[in-house]
Design a protein around this motif. Structure first.
Motif, PDB file in Angstrom:
ATOM      1  N   THR A 129      32.191  39.422  53.877  1.00 12.05           N
ATOM      2  CA  THR A 129      32.816  39.075  52.816  1.00 12.05           C
ATOM      3  C   THR A 129      33.491  40.592  53.515  1.00 12.05           C
ATOM      4  N   ASP A 141      25.752  47.052  44.021  1.00 11.04           N
ATOM      5  CA  ASP A 141      25.789  46.067  43.702  1.00 11.04           C
ATOM      6  C   ASP A 141      24.127  45.469  43.901  1.00 11.04           C
ATOM      7  N   ARG A 172      29.826  35.664  44.151  1.00 18.10           N
ATOM      8  CA  ARG A 172      30.502  36.794  43.249  1.00 18.10           C
ATOM      9  C   ARG A 172      31.581  37.511  44.103  1.00 18.10           C
ATOM     10  N   ARG A 173      31.185  37.744  45.272  1.00 14.10           N
ATOM     11  CA  ARG A 173      32.166  39.008  46.095  1.00 14.10           C
ATOM     12  C   ARG A 173      33.474  37.323  46.558  1.00 14.10           C
ATOM     13  N   LYS A 202      34.186  34.789  44.745  1.00 17.21           N
ATOM     14  CA  LYS A 202      34.417  33.907  44.092  1.00 17.21           C
ATOM     15  C   LYS A 202      35.926  34.565  43.902  1.00 17.21           C
ATOM     16  N   LYS A 203      35.337  35.919  43.386  1.00 16.95           N
ATOM     17  CA  LYS A 203      36.826  37.131  42.878  1.00 16.95           C
ATOM     18  C   LYS A 203      37.616  36.779  43.991  1.00 16.95           C
ATOM     19  N   ARG A 204      37.646  36.163  45.800  1.00 17.76           N
ATOM     20  CA  ARG A 204      38.906  36.532  46.509  1.00 17.76           C
ATOM     21  C   ARG A 204      38.849  35.471  46.240  1.00 17.76           C
ATOM     22  N   ALA A 245      39.394  33.961  43.853  1.00 17.42           N
ATOM     23  CA  ALA A 245      40.649  33.769  42.758  1.00 17.42           C
ATOM     24  C   ALA A 245      41.534  34.497  42.917  1.00 17.42           C
ATOM     25  N   LYS A 246      41.721  35.685  43.503  1.00 13.79           N
ATOM     26  CA  LYS A 246      42.764  36.392  43.642  1.00 13.79           C
ATOM     27  C   LYS A 246      43.939  35.820  44.849  1.00 13.79           C
TER      28      LYS A 246
END
Length: 435
Positions: free
Chosen positions: A45, A137, A174-175, A177-179, A181-182
């Motif tokens: 990440t 986290d 989770r990280r 997935k956020k990436r 999504a961006k």
């Protein structure tokens, strides 16, 4: 002078000051269990520069344990090279005193323990912000598991390693997935002339042999985002472009007509008249596809296929890939080197894994098979006797031995000819579902 004051306030070399500024205890990075978990997260990440810092810190700890002079010199050499070129140090430069001291000791051929300790403190300070986010986290995840990190002693982290891995895996997902999504809105991008030239070069390179890692990752990119963009056949566009490149590469001073015809025939059957559903494996205009099919049929029946046989269709398919290639290149530049070097797991590999898992879960088959018992027959009743024969010409055949016992001898005194029955076919083997 201002930069020196800024550095001294942000990157202290005293362990106690480091703890005060960064939050999580500094000894956590010295715990092998926590360090391995953090390194895994960084590899998946974080940036390549931060990965380089973490790797240097790992090597430094190994040198402090081994105290091998050559390894220490090599480590300091890498550290000084990073000092000159590493972008992560742009806002966090190495203190002049430390850099000067390390260069002097490296020139003299001996690195002191004190210098390594100062170097380690500095490297940990570079990881402070990243490690602080990571540990914040992790604490949240551990508390969800009913573990209070403040109550865990240094030697207790190794016993919690399975839980640490589980929490870290969830954090990594989770990280990522956020990436994603961006990046979702940038799956496609406006291609430039550089994007067009880059895709052409990459296709040429991949068509010369086994696809490159970059091209394999692009295929994975199309498999992932093509269906989301309502283009489920998009990955076939890439396969088509690669096959057309290979078709053109087959032309030499004296081209092999048979080979070229076979390649053209394969491209037609795989992409234009496929036996799979749909028969057209390319999402292109109907009239363009039909023109290409007619041109291929004509070339196969008349002469050697020309090198530009698929040119018009190839240009259209190439253009459909360009926006996705432009989006892929933006994503590719943000990947860590370790991630970019790992081959992607493609759809076919996922299917093979699932099928292998089905076989692995099956109970071990018995090695001894027992035939059903024969029914008892009265001795007075004569049992029929049969003989099976096999030949390449007639295959498997059945012969009734009883029919030959009462046969009259022929004119030569030989027993009657043993008439072979029609070719005997065994009952069909029942199909076994693999999935």
């Amino acid at each position: 002078m201002a930069s020196s004051n800024l550095h001294s306030s942000r990157h202290p070399h005293d362990e106690e000051d480091f703890e005060t500024l960064r939050g999580p205890p500094s000894e956590l990075l010295q715990s092998r269990a926590v360090f391995n978990i953090y390194r895994r997260l960084v590899q998946d990440t974080e940036t390549a520069e931060l990965q380089g810092v973490l790797e240097l810190l790992r090597q430094l700890e190994d040198c402090q344990v081994g105290k091998v002079r050559k390894r220490r010199l090599a480590l300091v050499k890498r550290f000084l090279a990073m000092d000159d070129a590493h972008s992560v140090l742009a806002l966090n430069p190495v203190p002049k005193d430390l850099g000067k001291k390390l260069r002097s000791e490296w020139t003299n051929g001996k690195i002191s323990d004190t210098s390594l300790e100062e170097m380690g403190s500095y490297l940990r300070s570079l990881l402070g912000e990243s490690f602080g986010r990571f540990w914040e986290d992790m604490v949240e995840g551990l508390e969800e598991c009913g573990i209070d990190p403040s109550q865990v002693r240094a030697e207790g982290w190794s016993q919690l390693q399975p839980i640490l891995y589980a929490v870290a895996s969830k954090l990594i997902r989770r990280r990522l997935k956020k990436r994603r999504a961006k990046m979702k809105h940038t799956v496609r991008a406006q291609p430039t002339a550089d994007d067009k030239a880059s895709l052409s070069r990459s296709l040429e390179l991949a068509a010369e042999g086994w696809p490159t890692l970059e091209m394999l990752h692009f295929l994975k990119y199309l498999q992932t985002y093509g269906p989301l963009e309502e283009l489920p056949l998009l990955e076939n566009h890439l396969h088509f472009c690669l096959e057309v490149k290979k078709f053109k590469n087959a032309y030499h001073d004296v081209p092999d007509k048979t080979l070229l015809q076979k390649k053209a025939w394969i491209i037609r059957d795989c992409f234009l008249t496929s036996k799979l559903d749909p028969s057209l494996q390319l999402a292109m205009e109907e009239d363009l596809l039909q023109r290409t099919i007619e041109a291929v049929e004509k070339s196969l029946n008349v002469h050697t296929p020309p090198p530009d046989l698929f040119h018009e269709l190839h240009e259209a398919v190439f253009a459909s890939l360009l926006p996705f290639w432009a989006g892929f290149r933006k994503m590719w530049t943000t990947r860590s080197p370790a991630s970019a070097k790992r081959p992607p797991v493609l759809r076919v590999q996922h299917l093979l894994k699932k099928r292998r898992a089905l076989f692995d879960r099956e109970e071990e088959l018995e090695k001894t098979f027992h035939l059903p018992p024969l029914s008892e027959v009265p001795r007075s009743q004569k049992l029929p006797r049969f003989t099976y024969t096999f030949s390449i010409g007639k295959g498997l055949a059945l012969k009734d031995d009883d029919s030959t016992e009462d046969a009259e001898p022929d004119s030569d005194g030989a027993p009657g000819s043993r008439k072979m029955s029609e070719v005997f076919q065994l009952p069909p083997i029942p199909e076994v579902a693999l999935a």
